[in-house]
Design a protein around this motif. Structure first.
Motif, PDB file in Angstrom:
ATOM      1  N   GLY A 293       0.811  -1.214   0.000  1.00 27.04           N
ATOM      2  CA  GLY A 293       0.000   0.000   0.000  1.00 27.04           C
ATOM      3  C   GLY A 293       0.844   1.264   0.000  1.00 27.04           C
ATOM      4  N   THR A 294       1.954   1.232   0.703  1.00 25.03           N
ATOM      5  CA  THR A 294       2.817   2.411   0.788  1.00 25.03           C
ATOM      6  C   THR A 294       3.549   2.669  -0.512  1.00 25.03           C
ATOM      7  OG1 THR A 294       3.143   2.067   3.158  1.00 25.03           O
ATOM      8  CG2 THR A 294       4.758   3.436   2.019  1.00 25.03           C
ATOM      9  N   VAL A 295       4.172   1.637  -1.074  1.00 25.10           N
ATOM     10  CA  VAL A 295       4.988   1.810  -2.278  1.00 25.10           C
ATOM     11  C   VAL A 295       4.124   2.139  -3.492  1.00 25.10           C
ATOM     12  CG1 VAL A 295       6.578   0.662  -3.868  1.00 25.10           C
ATOM     13  CG2 VAL A 295       6.820   0.321  -1.406  1.00 25.10           C
ATOM     14  N   VAL A 296       3.026   1.412  -3.671  1.00 24.61           N
ATOM     15  CA  VAL A 296       2.166   1.655  -4.825  1.00 24.61           C
ATOM     16  C   VAL A 296       1.477   3.017  -4.710  1.00 24.61           C
ATOM     17  CG1 VAL A 296       0.199   0.797  -6.150  1.00 24.61           C
ATOM     18  CG2 VAL A 296       1.819  -0.815  -5.151  1.00 24.61           C
ATOM     19  N   GLY A 297       1.211   3.450  -3.477  1.00 27.42           N
ATOM     20  CA  GLY A 297       0.592   4.748  -3.287  1.00 27.42           C
ATOM     21  C   GLY A 297       1.445   5.903  -3.771  1.00 27.42           C
ATOM     22  N   LEU A 298       2.753   5.720  -3.810  1.00 27.70           N
ATOM     23  CA  LEU A 298       3.654   6.782  -4.263  1.00 27.70           C
ATOM     24  C   LEU A 298       3.484   7.085  -5.746  1.00 27.70           C
ATOM     25  CD1 LEU A 298       6.914   5.714  -2.386  1.00 27.70           C
ATOM     26  CD2 LEU A 298       5.446   7.660  -1.839  1.00 27.70           C
ATOM     27  N   THR A 299       2.939   6.158  -6.511  1.00 32.05           N
ATOM     28  CA  THR A 299       2.834   6.325  -7.968  1.00 32.05           C
ATOM     29  C   THR A 299       1.466   6.831  -8.401  1.00 32.05           C
ATOM     30  OG1 THR A 299       2.083   4.038  -8.306  1.00 32.05           O
ATOM     31  CG2 THR A 299       4.462   4.429  -8.248  1.00 32.05           C
ATOM     32  N   GLN A 300       0.558   7.066  -7.465  1.00 30.43           N
ATOM     33  CA  GLN A 300      -0.815   7.408  -7.820  1.00 30.43           C
ATOM     34  C   GLN A 300      -0.967   8.897  -8.127  1.00 30.43           C
ATOM     35  OE1 GLN A 300      -3.079   4.950  -8.321  1.00 30.43           O
ATOM     36  NE2 GLN A 300      -1.302   3.663  -7.850  1.00 30.43           N
ATOM     37  N   SER A 301      -1.792   9.189  -9.124  1.00 35.61           N
ATOM     38  CA  SER A 301      -2.130  10.575  -9.445  1.00 35.61           C
ATOM     39  C   SER A 301      -3.594  10.882  -9.157  1.00 35.61           C
ATOM     40  CB  SER A 301      -1.843  10.858 -10.927  1.00 35.61           C
ATOM     41  OG  SER A 301      -2.613  10.009 -11.761  1.00 35.61           O
ATOM     42  N   ARG A 302      -4.412   9.844  -8.975  1.00 30.18           N
ATOM     43  CA  ARG A 302      -5.821  10.027  -8.647  1.00 30.18           C
ATOM     44  C   ARG A 302      -6.012   9.960  -7.132  1.00 30.18           C
ATOM     45  NH1 ARG A 302      -9.901   9.684 -12.395  1.00 30.18           N
ATOM     46  NH2 ARG A 302      -9.213   9.511 -14.548  1.00 30.18           N
ATOM     47  N   ILE A 303      -6.773  10.896  -6.615  1.00 29.50           N
ATOM     48  CA  ILE A 303      -6.883  11.074  -5.171  1.00 29.50           C
ATOM     49  C   ILE A 303      -7.573   9.884  -4.510  1.00 29.50           C
ATOM     50  CG2 ILE A 303      -9.046  12.389  -5.378  1.00 29.50           C
ATOM     51  CD1 ILE A 303      -6.236  13.112  -2.848  1.00 29.50           C
ATOM     52  N   LYS A 304      -8.605   9.324  -5.133  1.00 27.80           N
ATOM     53  CA  LYS A 304      -9.330   8.207  -4.515  1.00 27.80           C
ATOM     54  C   LYS A 304      -8.495   6.934  -4.512  1.00 27.80           C
ATOM     55  CE  LYS A 304     -13.007   8.854  -7.055  1.00 27.80           C
ATOM     56  NZ  LYS A 304     -14.357   8.679  -7.653  1.00 27.80           N
ATOM     57  N   ARG A 305      -7.714   6.718  -5.570  1.00 29.32           N
ATOM     58  CA  ARG A 305      -6.816   5.570  -5.585  1.00 29.32           C
ATOM     59  C   ARG A 305      -5.729   5.722  -4.529  1.00 29.32           C
ATOM     60  NH1 ARG A 305      -5.825   4.773 -12.106  1.00 29.32           N
ATOM     61  NH2 ARG A 305      -7.960   4.158 -12.652  1.00 29.32           N
ATOM     62  N   LEU A 306      -5.268   6.958  -4.337  1.00 27.56           N
ATOM     63  CA  LEU A 306      -4.266   7.208  -3.306  1.00 27.56           C
ATOM     64  C   LEU A 306      -4.818   6.861  -1.932  1.00 27.56           C
ATOM     65  CD1 LEU A 306      -1.498   8.381  -2.487  1.00 27.56           C
ATOM     66  CD2 LEU A 306      -2.597  10.607  -2.346  1.00 27.56           C
ATOM     67  N   PHE A 307      -6.054   7.269  -1.655  1.00 25.10           N
ATOM     68  CA  PHE A 307      -6.677   6.928  -0.382  1.00 25.10           C
ATOM     69  C   PHE A 307      -6.882   5.423  -0.246  1.00 25.10           C
ATOM     70  CE2 PHE A 307      -8.779  11.336   0.191  1.00 25.10           C
ATOM     71  CZ  PHE A 307      -7.660  11.777   0.875  1.00 25.10           C
ATOM     72  N   ALA A 308      -7.166   4.742  -1.368  1.00 28.43           N
ATOM     73  CA  ALA A 308      -7.365   3.290  -1.327  1.00 28.43           C
ATOM     74  C   ALA A 308      -6.076   2.579  -0.908  1.00 28.43           C
ATOM     75  CB  ALA A 308      -7.838   2.788  -2.684  1.00 28.43           C
ATOM     76  N   PHE A 309      -4.959   2.943  -1.525  1.00 26.17           N
ATOM     77  CA  PHE A 309      -3.689   2.307  -1.164  1.00 26.17           C
ATOM     78  C   PHE A 309      -3.209   2.759   0.211  1.00 26.17           C
ATOM     79  CE2 PHE A 309      -3.507   1.716  -5.808  1.00 26.17           C
ATOM     80  CZ  PHE A 309      -3.221   0.359  -5.837  1.00 26.17           C
TER      81      PHE A 309
ATOM     82  N   VAL B 226      -4.353  -0.626   7.196  1.00 27.39           N
ATOM     83  CA  VAL B 226      -4.834  -1.941   7.601  1.00 27.39           C
ATOM     84  C   VAL B 226      -3.686  -2.778   8.158  1.00 27.39           C
ATOM     85  CG1 VAL B 226      -5.740  -4.130   6.694  1.00 27.39           C
ATOM     86  CG2 VAL B 226      -6.859  -1.986   6.123  1.00 27.39           C
ATOM     87  N   GLY B 227      -2.480  -2.563   7.655  1.00 26.08           N
ATOM     88  CA  GLY B 227      -1.321  -3.249   8.212  1.00 26.08           C
ATOM     89  C   GLY B 227      -1.124  -2.922   9.685  1.00 26.08           C
ATOM     90  N   PHE B 228      -1.269  -1.657  10.055  1.00 25.84           N
ATOM     91  CA  PHE B 228      -1.188  -1.270  11.463  1.00 25.84           C
ATOM     92  C   PHE B 228      -2.305  -1.933  12.264  1.00 25.84           C
ATOM     93  CE2 PHE B 228       1.699   2.068  10.175  1.00 25.84           C
ATOM     94  CZ  PHE B 228       2.474   2.275  11.294  1.00 25.84           C
ATOM     95  N   ILE B 229      -3.507  -1.928  11.690  1.00 26.17           N
ATOM     96  CA  ILE B 229      -4.648  -2.514  12.397  1.00 26.17           C
ATOM     97  C   ILE B 229      -4.427  -4.001  12.651  1.00 26.17           C
ATOM     98  CG2 ILE B 229      -7.109  -3.047  12.184  1.00 26.17           C
ATOM     99  CD1 ILE B 229      -7.413  -0.416  10.620  1.00 26.17           C
ATOM    100  N   LEU B 230      -3.952  -4.723  11.640  1.00 23.25           N
ATOM    101  CA  LEU B 230      -3.723  -6.157  11.793  1.00 23.25           C
ATOM    102  C   LEU B 230      -2.555  -6.454  12.729  1.00 23.25           C
ATOM    103  CD1 LEU B 230      -4.279  -7.425   8.131  1.00 23.25           C
ATOM    104  CD2 LEU B 230      -5.832  -7.565  10.085  1.00 23.25           C
ATOM    105  N   LEU B 231      -1.582  -5.550  12.780  1.00 20.62           N
ATOM    106  CA  LEU B 231      -0.464  -5.732  13.717  1.00 20.62           C
ATOM    107  C   LEU B 231      -0.972  -5.714  15.148  1.00 20.62           C
ATOM    108  CD1 LEU B 231       2.558  -5.967  14.346  1.00 20.62           C
ATOM    109  CD2 LEU B 231       2.714  -3.471  14.162  1.00 20.62           C
ATOM    110  N   GLY B 232      -1.863  -4.760  15.453  1.00 22.73           N
ATOM    111  CA  GLY B 232      -2.436  -4.718  16.796  1.00 22.73           C
ATOM    112  C   GLY B 232      -3.327  -5.906  17.072  1.00 22.73           C
ATOM    113  N   LEU B 233      -4.053  -6.364  16.058  1.00 27.38           N
ATOM    114  CA  LEU B 233      -4.973  -7.483  16.248  1.00 27.38           C
ATOM    115  C   LEU B 233      -4.230  -8.802  16.432  1.00 27.38           C
ATOM    116  CD1 LEU B 233      -8.011  -8.181  16.285  1.00 27.38           C
ATOM    117  CD2 LEU B 233      -7.844  -8.595  13.827  1.00 27.38           C
ATOM    118  N   SER B 234      -3.063  -8.943  15.813  1.00 30.84           N
ATOM    119  CA  SER B 234      -2.336 -10.220  15.851  1.00 30.84           C
ATOM    120  C   SER B 234      -1.633 -10.479  17.183  1.00 30.84           C
ATOM    121  CB  SER B 234      -1.306 -10.252  14.718  1.00 30.84           C
ATOM    122  OG  SER B 234      -0.329  -9.243  14.908  1.00 30.84           O
ATOM    123  N   ILE B 235      -1.400  -9.455  17.982  1.00 27.89           N
ATOM    124  CA  ILE B 235      -0.666  -9.634  19.240  1.00 27.89           C
ATOM    125  C   ILE B 235      -1.536 -10.312  20.295  1.00 27.89           C
ATOM    126  CG2 ILE B 235       0.570  -8.420  21.078  1.00 27.89           C
ATOM    127  CD1 ILE B 235       1.208  -6.250  19.000  1.00 27.89           C
TER     128      ILE B 235
END
Length: 260
Positions: A3-19, A25-34
């Motif tokens: 999500g971080t790397v692909v987001g750097l290449t986006q020019s559309r605002i909604k796609r940027l928010f999607a990535f 979600v990675g942060f969310i799952l990190l907290g959930l997995s502990i």
């Protein structure tokens, strides 16, 4: 990381928010997995604050888009936003909107918006800084809680990856802010609207109370949008002064879920 790397290449605002969402979600799952009380509390708090911030971001994008309907691109020079819209959508449209989608499509369409509406620009900047985890905004405390729970339970490598991706993702947030505040706008007020003048009626129970003149200066953001943006932005910005309510809510929900 995707999500971080692909987001750097986006020019559309909604796609940027999607990535960007994928990265969060990675942060969310990190907290959930502990799977401790502290990590579950951090997971719920992160979920609450990101939902609030994401809601505010999309309301702002929609509001900004509709506030630009009175503007057109400069005819002297073709902007990058117009070129990209013509290339990607094969449409020749000088107005700042896409008839089939929401008004704001590209990041370049936010260029210089601070000179049009400073208040909305500041609200969007605060929301983006919260996404990036800049203190003392609510997003910083959410990431701090996740990382603290991860480090306390020995997830050192995953914490380093999370910190690295968070720093990288700040690049595309800052790129949006740079275009809003430091670039010159590529659009001007539509001259055809300078003479806009219409008559309206104030009525109650099928009875006309008063006739009023409607001018372009009277067309403003609705009170519901203004109130929503104001309240959510203040929660994001002033969370450090009112942390008890949200943290207590996250703590109660964590205890309930953990006991289950």
């Amino acid at each position: 990381m995707v999500g971080t790397v692909v987001g750097l290449t986006q020019s559309r605002i909604k796609r940027l928010f999607a990535f960007s969402t994928i990265s969060h979600v990675g942060f969310i799952l990190l907290g959930l997995s502990i799977h401790t009380v502290e990590s579950t509390q951090a997971f719920i708090f992160y979920l609450i604050q990101y939902s609030i911030s994401n809601l505010n971001a999309f309301i702002l994008i929609i509001t900004i888009g509709y506030s630009l309907y009175c503007y057109v691109y400069n005819t002297k020079s073709t902007t990058n936003a117009e070129e990209k819209l013509n290339k990607e959508d094969s449409e020749n449209n000088d107005n700042l909107h896409d008839i089939n989608n929401s008004p704001i499509q590209l990041i370049d369409q936010l260029k210089g918006y601070f000179y049009i509406n400073p208040v909305l620009s500041l609200s969007l900047a605060i929301t983006l800084f919260s996404f990036a985890g800049i203190p003392p905004l609510i997003g910083f405390f959410a990431k701090q809680m996740i990382l603290s729970a991860a480090i306390d339970n020995g997830y050192i490598f995953m914490s380093l990856v999370a910190i690295l991706t968070s720093v990288i993702s700040a690049v595309y947030y800052l790129a949006i802010i740079k275009q809003i505040f430091f670039d010159k706008p590529d659009y001007t007020f539509n001259n055809e609207l300078t003479t806009f003048n219409a008559e309206g009626l104030i009525s109650e129970k099928d009875t006309v109370i008063k006739k009023v003149n409607i001018k372009i200066q009277n067309i403003v953001i609705s009170s519901s949008l203004s109130l929503s943006i104001s309240v959510i932005t203040l929660v994001i910005a002033l969370f450090i002064f009112i942390p008890a309510e949200l943290i207590s809510l996250a703590n109660i929900l964590a205890l309930i879920l953990f006991n289950i």
